[in-house]
Design an enzyme around this catalytic site. Structure first.
Site, PDB file in Angstrom:
ATOM      1  CG  ASP A   1      66.223  24.934  97.241  1.00 11.35           C
ATOM      2  OD1 ASP A   1      66.796  23.911  97.677  1.00 11.35           O
ATOM      3  OD2 ASP A   1      65.015  25.174  97.464  1.00 11.35           O
TER       4      ASP A   1
HETATM    5  C1  NOJ Z   1      65.254  21.644  98.625  1.00 11.73           C
HETATM    6  C2  NOJ Z   1      64.532  22.496  99.609  1.00 11.73           C
HETATM    7  O1  NOJ Z   1      63.751  23.446  98.928  1.00 11.73           O
HETATM    8  C3  NOJ Z   1      65.470  23.211 100.576  1.00 11.73           C
HETATM    9  O2  NOJ Z   1      64.700  23.856 101.541  1.00 11.73           O
HETATM   10  C4  NOJ Z   1      66.429  22.251 101.194  1.00 11.73           C
HETATM   11  O3  NOJ Z   1      67.268  22.914 102.098  1.00 11.73           O
HETATM   12  C5  NOJ Z   1      67.217  21.574 100.093  1.00 11.73           C
HETATM   13  N1  NOJ Z   1      66.311  20.864  99.198  1.00 11.73           N
HETATM   14  C6  NOJ Z   1      68.241  20.589 100.622  1.00 11.73           C
HETATM   15  O4  NOJ Z   1      67.610  19.464 101.078  1.00 11.73           O
END
Ligand code: NOJ
Length: 731
Positions: free
Chosen positions: A256
């Site tokens: 993530d």
């Molecule tokens: C954090 C989020 O938890 C995730 O779901 C997302 O894909 C990423 N940021 C990128 O924006």
């Protein structure tokens, strides 16, 4: 009673036979993809292998995530883009229903078709990877991002995951199953450890990821949190032992955004790509990149490991046939105004509307108040700020604001609306010129609301409850502070109901809300469109006027009071969160604790009635000593469903299993569902097949899935609390 006109009937049938969009590709097998990848990766230096595992840094590329390309051998930069419901940070895209609505449709075809049009749009904008589906749990109804995923049941989320992944990847776009694992709340998401025993891990939280791997998912995103004391993105047990070992996952694991916290530990722990690349978002540097190359030189990470990382990434790219003319990236996520004009919407609005109405749940309908015949109606009133778009909040950044009609939550799981058909527009058009529509959109002016409602044939009153990721909206830091309606909703609904004896309540919500007004005698109907996306108003009108007979079902339990949720009644502020409820998540807890919900999991009404009969069960199994099943037993069940009501409609037939008492399982668990469309008076047969996956429990001692011996009970019903037929079988 309103009978459906022939055009209405056509629309309803269309909704039930939703089909896939455009050309689809047939992904390569992993073996074929690895053979092709080998040719490229074998020519790469360590630096090249590492560079394709490393993101270029936050906001340094056109997409939300971007990798470095290589030349000689050539491998392109990959574009990874949110979100699970459509393309984030882009214009001219379809912004349809949220994941929670896709789940509420209990309609595999609709889920697949939704994924298919999304995949087509991502491909159209040149995004190699769609960062979805989300498959975390509504462990608590308060959890901020529950709406991005499929609710409280692993089987349902598993189907959502599997159909979504297949649908996206059929368009040659890599799907990302996220967030792995145990990332069930926003509070302290970088700091807290979700602690869970091996059985719960496997039977609940891992289940949808196992189904994702079976569906051939290309990538998996590890989450911010720690699991049993170790960060998810460097968790050797979760990534290497479970995901790549037990489940045999062949694609790549990426972090993530900002969930990589180390170099060697992460690489050795199973992480294959770091996103967005920098150490903390925007800080520059990287745990991978030069640091990873140095770690290889210092023998902290083997070169074989970097080869494996690169192989996984390149093979996944080949698997989706992205080497065969994949479009150039036409996104410009952080400079939208200067992004090239590429409109990928085509006619996806049709599907978005059908799926939105297929996921609308009818909770209450006294004396068939719905559907309404506009030709027999003179005046309706539409009340509440949630009935209309507020242009000032429609596309605020990441939708992290409140005001106007709610059609999705906030955070990275969102997509901008090219337009949003609000309920006011949808209903006004559907009722036509001969029906007078009066409005009161101020939630706090109860006097005006009552005046407006007073003398109309029907008073529609709207309210909502929102949540999302991280950001603070009205004092809610992602997770909801409570499950009450926002914007004075309860008082507004009561004021309208006191004034009009045909009050129809419509709730747009990320999850369960309290309904202190539910038994008000003037509230004749309650509709639950959830988060319907851009076609909100049209899909609502289709249900209200009977063009579509509702068949959506609740993917979560709506309790009478928040305390009834047990472990889910609050969001833990602790840095260690033991999942003490173990397997008793959602309705399993309510069944176990014998708590009567307000509306149970799987609940939803129809404009017609279905009779269940002739449940038959057949067991195919052979037994060894100790009467233990020695093959992969299958149990087949079939039953007849008859539409015994006044109009055509679709029933969602649900199959729950009780395991032998020695298994120590929850009272019953969803293990199958089918949607069947039947004409008035028509009879159809629904069949279920339960194999090793559905019949097993995870035995932590032997670290394996076993079919427990003894008596099982099959419950077939219209919801988790409306069981119509029961049969026993022994294995
Ligand atoms: C954090 C989020 O938890 C995730 O779901 C997302 O894909 C990423 N940021 C990128 O924006």
């Amino acid at each position: 009673m309103l009978l459906l006109s022939s055009t209405a009937l056509t629309l309803l049938v269309a909704a039930a036979s939703i089909s896939l969009v455009g050309a689809t590709i047939d992904p390569l097998s992993w073996d074929e993809a690895y053979t092709k990848a080998e040719i490229i990766v074998s020519k790469m230096t360590v630096e090249q292998k590492v560079s394709i595992t490393t993101g270029v840094g936050w906001q340094n590329g056109l997409c939300v995530g971007n990798t470095y390309p290589t030349t000689n051998p050539d491998f392109p930069a990959l574009c990874l883009q949110d979100a699970p419901l459509g393309i984030r940070l882009a214009n001219n895209v379809t912004s349809g229903v949220a994941g929670i609505n896709a789940a509420a449709s209990f309609d595999k075809k609709a889920i697949r078709a939704r994924a298919n049009y999304m995949g087509k749009e991502f491909r159209g904008k040149g995004a190699h990877v769609q960062l979805g589906p989300a498959m975390n749990f509504m462990r608590s109804p308060l959890s901020g991002r529950g709406w991005e995923s499929g609710g409280e049941d692993p089987y349902l989320i598993g189907v959502l995951a599997s159909e979504t992944i297949k649908g996206i990847q059929e368009q040659g776009v890599i799907a990302t199953a996220k967030h792995f694992l145990l990332n069930e709340q926003e509070m302290n998401r970088h700091l807290s450890s979700s602690d869970v025993d091996a059985r719960t891990l496997h039977e609940i939280y891992l289940w949808p990821f196992a189904r994702s791997v079976e569906a051939g998912v290309g990538s998996i995103m590890c989450s911010y949190n720690l699991a049993n004391g170790t960060y998810a993105c460097e968790n050797d047990y979760l990534l290497n032992t479970v995901l790549k070992g037990e489940l045999g996952f062949k694609g790549f694991i990426h972090s993530d955004w900002g969930a990589t916290y180390s170099t060697a530990e992460s690489a050795n722990g199973g992480l294959d790509m770091t996103m967005p690349g920098d150490i903390t978002m925007g800080s520059g540097g990287s745990f991978f990149g030069k640091n990873l190359t140095d770690a290889v030189k210092a023998n902290q990470v083997s070169e074989d490991r970097t080869t494996d990382m690169a192989m996984r990434i390149v093979a996944t790219w080949f698997k989706m046939k992205q080497d065969e003319g994949f479009p150039e990236v036409s996104l410009n996520s952080f400079d939208l105004e200067n992004s090239p004009y590429v409109n990928v919407q085509e006619d996806h609005n049709i599907l978005a509307r059908e799926i939105a109405s297929a996921s609308n749940v009818l909770l209450k309908n006294v004396k068939n108040t719905l559907p309404i015949d506009p030709t027999k109606t003179k005046k309706i009133s539409i009340i509440g700020s949630d009935a209309a778009v507020d242009p000032s909040t429609l596309n605020c950044r990441n939708h992290a604001c409140t005001g106007g009609t709610l059609a999705q939550g906030w955070g990275s799981g969102t997509a901008y609306f090219s337009y949003l058909i609000d309920p006011l527009t949808g209903l006004t058009e559907a009722f036509g010129d001969n029906v007078q529509v009066q409005t009161s959109l101020n939630d706090w002016d109860l006097k005006e609301a009552a005046e407006t409602a007073k003398d109309s044939d029907y008073a529609f009153v709207f309210s909502n409850s929102n949540s999302g990721e991280e950001a603070d909206v009205a004092g809610n830091m992602g997770d909801r502070n409570n499950i009450s309606l926002w914007h004075n909703g309860d008082n507004l609904i009561k004021a309208v109901a006191d004034a009009n004896k045909n009050t129809i309540v419509v709730i747009h919500s990320v999850g369960p809300v309290l309904m202190p007004w539910i038994d008000h005698p003037n509230i004749k109907a309650v509709l639950w469109p959830g988060l319907p996306g851009q076609e909100s108003g049209y899909s609502l009108a289709d249900i209200v006027t009977g063009k579509v007979n509702p068949s959506g079902r609740l993917p979560y339990t709506i309790a009478k009071k928040v305390e009834d949720y047990g472990a889910g009644a609050s969001i833990s502020k602790d840095l260690v969160i033991p999942y003490q409820e173990k397997l008793l998540v959602g309705y399993k807890w309510f069944d176990h604790a014998k708590i009567e919900p307000l509306f149970p999991f799987g609940y939803g009404l129809s404009y017609t009635k279905f009779n269940y009969s002739q449940l038959k069960v057949k067991v195919n199994a052979s037994y060894g000593d100790n009467k233990k099943v020695v093959n992969d037993a299958t149990v087949e069940a079939s039953l007849s469903i008859r539409n015994g009501g006044p109009v055509e409609g679709a029933e969602i037939v649900q199959a729950y299993l009780s395991f032998p008492s020695s298994a120590g399982s929850p009272p019953k668990q969803l293990r199958g569902f089918e949607k069947i469309l039947l004409q008035k008076g028509e009879k159809g047969v629904v069949e279920f097949k339960f194999g090793k996956t559905e019949l097993s429990i995870y035995d932590a001692e032997t670290e394996s899935w076993v079919i427990p011996s003894g008596q099982f009970k099959l419950h077939i019903g219209a919801s988790s609390r409306d069981i119509r037929k029961v049969a026993k079988f022994t294995l």
